[in-house]
Design a protein around this motif. Structure first.
Motif, PDB file in Angstrom:
ATOM      1  N   PRO A 106      28.041 -26.108  30.187  1.00  0.00           N
ATOM      2  CA  PRO A 106      28.219 -26.539  32.060  1.00  0.00           C
ATOM      3  C   PRO A 106      29.368 -25.800  31.850  1.00  0.00           C
ATOM      4  O   PRO A 106      29.615 -26.016  32.600  1.00  0.00           O
ATOM      5  CB  PRO A 106      27.779 -27.943  31.481  1.00  0.00           C
ATOM      6  CG  PRO A 106      26.503 -27.977  31.462  1.00  0.00           C
ATOM      7  CD  PRO A 106      26.551 -26.383  29.967  1.00  0.00           C
ATOM      8  N   HIS A 107      30.745 -26.447  30.801  1.00  0.00           N
ATOM      9  CA  HIS A 107      31.809 -26.097  30.879  1.00  0.00           C
ATOM     10  C   HIS A 107      32.078 -24.648  30.699  1.00  0.00           C
ATOM     11  O   HIS A 107      33.048 -24.514  31.666  1.00  0.00           O
ATOM     12  CB  HIS A 107      32.204 -26.578  29.199  1.00  0.00           C
ATOM     13  CG  HIS A 107      33.564 -26.750  29.041  1.00  0.00           C
ATOM     14  ND1 HIS A 107      34.783 -27.395  30.153  1.00  0.00           N
ATOM     15  CD2 HIS A 107      34.590 -25.841  28.386  1.00  0.00           C
ATOM     16  CE1 HIS A 107      36.303 -26.948  29.746  1.00  0.00           C
ATOM     17  NE2 HIS A 107      35.560 -26.179  28.598  1.00  0.00           N
ATOM     18  N   ALA A 157      33.582 -38.873  27.807  1.00  0.00           N
ATOM     19  CA  ALA A 157      35.865 -38.725  28.203  1.00  0.00           C
ATOM     20  C   ALA A 157      35.490 -37.553  28.776  1.00  0.00           C
ATOM     21  O   ALA A 157      35.950 -37.030  29.779  1.00  0.00           O
ATOM     22  CB  ALA A 157      36.235 -38.926  26.567  1.00  0.00           C
ATOM     23  N   VAL A 158      34.502 -36.348  28.320  1.00  0.00           N
ATOM     24  CA  VAL A 158      34.620 -34.753  29.035  1.00  0.00           C
ATOM     25  C   VAL A 158      33.276 -35.175  30.048  1.00  0.00           C
ATOM     26  O   VAL A 158      33.714 -34.510  31.812  1.00  0.00           O
ATOM     27  CB  VAL A 158      33.573 -34.130  28.026  1.00  0.00           C
ATOM     28  CG1 VAL A 158      33.499 -32.559  28.413  1.00  0.00           C
ATOM     29  CG2 VAL A 158      34.893 -33.495  26.914  1.00  0.00           C
ATOM     30  N   LEU A 159      32.844 -35.798  30.093  1.00  0.00           N
ATOM     31  CA  LEU A 159      32.263 -35.897  31.417  1.00  0.00           C
ATOM     32  C   LEU A 159      32.828 -36.499  32.792  1.00  0.00           C
ATOM     33  O   LEU A 159      32.675 -36.340  33.447  1.00  0.00           O
ATOM     34  CB  LEU A 159      30.502 -36.709  30.993  1.00  0.00           C
ATOM     35  CG  LEU A 159      29.453 -35.903  29.763  1.00  0.00           C
ATOM     36  CD1 LEU A 159      28.257 -36.736  30.201  1.00  0.00           C
ATOM     37  CD2 LEU A 159      28.824 -34.645  30.903  1.00  0.00           C
ATOM     38  N   ILE A 160      33.319 -37.638  32.259  1.00  0.00           N
ATOM     39  CA  ILE A 160      34.421 -38.374  33.023  1.00  0.00           C
ATOM     40  C   ILE A 160      35.486 -37.643  33.211  1.00  0.00           C
ATOM     41  O   ILE A 160      36.078 -37.730  34.240  1.00  0.00           O
ATOM     42  CB  ILE A 160      34.867 -39.923  31.985  1.00  0.00           C
ATOM     43  CG1 ILE A 160      33.575 -41.344  32.417  1.00  0.00           C
ATOM     44  CG2 ILE A 160      36.236 -40.282  32.842  1.00  0.00           C
ATOM     45  CD1 ILE A 160      34.497 -41.843  31.474  1.00  0.00           C
ATOM     46  N   GLY A 161      35.873 -36.631  32.513  1.00  0.00           N
ATOM     47  CA  GLY A 161      37.014 -35.520  32.946  1.00  0.00           C
ATOM     48  C   GLY A 161      36.673 -34.651  34.082  1.00  0.00           C
ATOM     49  O   GLY A 161      37.307 -35.024  34.924  1.00  0.00           O
ATOM     50  N   GLY A 166      36.322 -32.606  39.198  1.00  0.00           N
ATOM     51  CA  GLY A 166      35.761 -32.176  40.521  1.00  0.00           C
ATOM     52  C   GLY A 166      35.524 -32.524  41.314  1.00  0.00           C
ATOM     53  O   GLY A 166      36.153 -32.675  42.536  1.00  0.00           O
ATOM     54  N   GLY A 167      36.309 -34.698  41.252  1.00  0.00           N
ATOM     55  CA  GLY A 167      37.028 -35.134  42.622  1.00  0.00           C
ATOM     56  C   GLY A 167      37.420 -34.861  43.649  1.00  0.00           C
ATOM     57  O   GLY A 167      38.500 -35.287  44.454  1.00  0.00           O
ATOM     58  N   ALA A 168      38.937 -34.531  42.339  1.00  0.00           N
ATOM     59  CA  ALA A 168      39.879 -33.604  42.796  1.00  0.00           C
ATOM     60  C   ALA A 168      40.009 -32.880  43.980  1.00  0.00           C
ATOM     61  O   ALA A 168      40.665 -32.354  44.324  1.00  0.00           O
ATOM     62  CB  ALA A 168      40.940 -33.764  41.796  1.00  0.00           C
ATOM     63  N   CYS A 169      39.203 -31.901  42.782  1.00  0.00           N
ATOM     64  CA  CYS A 169      38.941 -30.670  43.671  1.00  0.00           C
ATOM     65  C   CYS A 169      38.569 -31.127  45.205  1.00  0.00           C
ATOM     66  O   CYS A 169      38.779 -30.538  46.266  1.00  0.00           O
ATOM     67  CB  CYS A 169      38.203 -29.797  42.448  1.00  0.00           C
ATOM     68  SG  CYS A 169      38.145 -27.772  43.117  1.00  0.00           S
ATOM     69  N   ALA A 170      37.319 -32.010  45.094  1.00  0.00           N
ATOM     70  CA  ALA A 170      36.830 -31.976  46.472  1.00  0.00           C
ATOM     71  C   ALA A 170      37.356 -32.492  47.702  1.00  0.00           C
ATOM     72  O   ALA A 170      37.196 -32.500  48.698  1.00  0.00           O
ATOM     73  CB  ALA A 170      35.369 -33.093  45.804  1.00  0.00           C
ATOM     74  N   ASP A 171      38.145 -33.668  47.481  1.00  0.00           N
ATOM     75  CA  ASP A 171      39.368 -34.027  48.323  1.00  0.00           C
ATOM     76  C   ASP A 171      40.058 -32.935  48.374  1.00  0.00           C
ATOM     77  O   ASP A 171      40.562 -33.557  49.910  1.00  0.00           O
ATOM     78  CB  ASP A 171      40.387 -35.057  47.459  1.00  0.00           C
ATOM     79  CG  ASP A 171      39.365 -36.021  47.195  1.00  0.00           C
ATOM     80  OD1 ASP A 171      38.625 -37.343  47.351  1.00  0.00           O
ATOM     81  OD2 ASP A 171      40.279 -36.814  46.240  1.00  0.00           O
TER      82      ASP A 171
END
Length: 182
Positions: A106-107, A157-161, A166-171
């Motif tokens: 997935p990475h 931590a990687v999943l949270i990262g 993804g959230g920053a990108c979606a914003d």
């Protein structure tokens, strides 16, 4: 080729001076004079050109920074893709458990999607920040995949990262539409 900031300001000053001189000529001509209509039309046309130029000026001034950000973003995503491929290869070469592929594939796919991000003038600074955050995330992936640190804490931590990136990108609205192809 993009004009330098100084060139753009000089062009703006020249257009403003030209408009001021046209205005002075129109003020000096009587309304009934035959030359008035031609001079007035030229003044209005100069004002329209100046307004159009001023509307594009912020974009033109930001273009060199956007180009720099585009290079950073492009090579960050490409570099992270190379790291992901190297880590997947390392899993097999170092005879690690294949469970790491659940994290690494997935990475790899996420970094491949990042290649299509278009860096915009309005959000190039945020996109550059996301690219830098991606490097920190990659360090976590490397540490987890190579077993340097406790795996479960680093996987979380990687999943949270990835969720934060993804959230920053979606914003950014545009990033999501670019990644989905619309």
């Amino acid at each position: 080729m993009a004009a330098t900031e100084r060139d753009l300001h000089e062009q703006h000053r020249a257009m403003t001076s030209d408009l001021a001189s046209r205005h002075a000529r129109v003020k000096g001509i009587d309304f009934d004079h035959a030359e008035f209509d031609g001079q007035y039309t030229a003044m209005v046309q100069g004002a329209e050109e100046l307004l159009a130029f001023e509307q594009t000026l912020p974009t033109r001034l930001a273009e060199p920074q956007r180009l720099r950000s585009a290079k950073i973003v492009r090579w960050s995503w490409r570099g992270q893709t190379a790291v992901a491929i190297a880590l997947i290869t390392a899993v097999f070469v170092l005879d690690r458990t294949a469970w790491w592929l659940l994290l690494l594939i997935p990475h790899l796919l996420a970094t491949l999607l990042g290649w299509s991000i278009k860096v915009t003038v309005q959000q190039h600074k945020q996109q550059r920040g996301i690219a830098f955050a991606l490097h920190a995330l990659c360090v976590l992936v490397i540490l987890a995949a190579l077993g340097v640190l406790s795996a479960w804490w680093w996987i979380i931590a990687v999943l949270i990262g990835w969720a934060l990136i993804g959230g920053a990108c979606a914003d950014q609205h545009r990033c999501v539409s670019t990644l989905s192809g619309y």
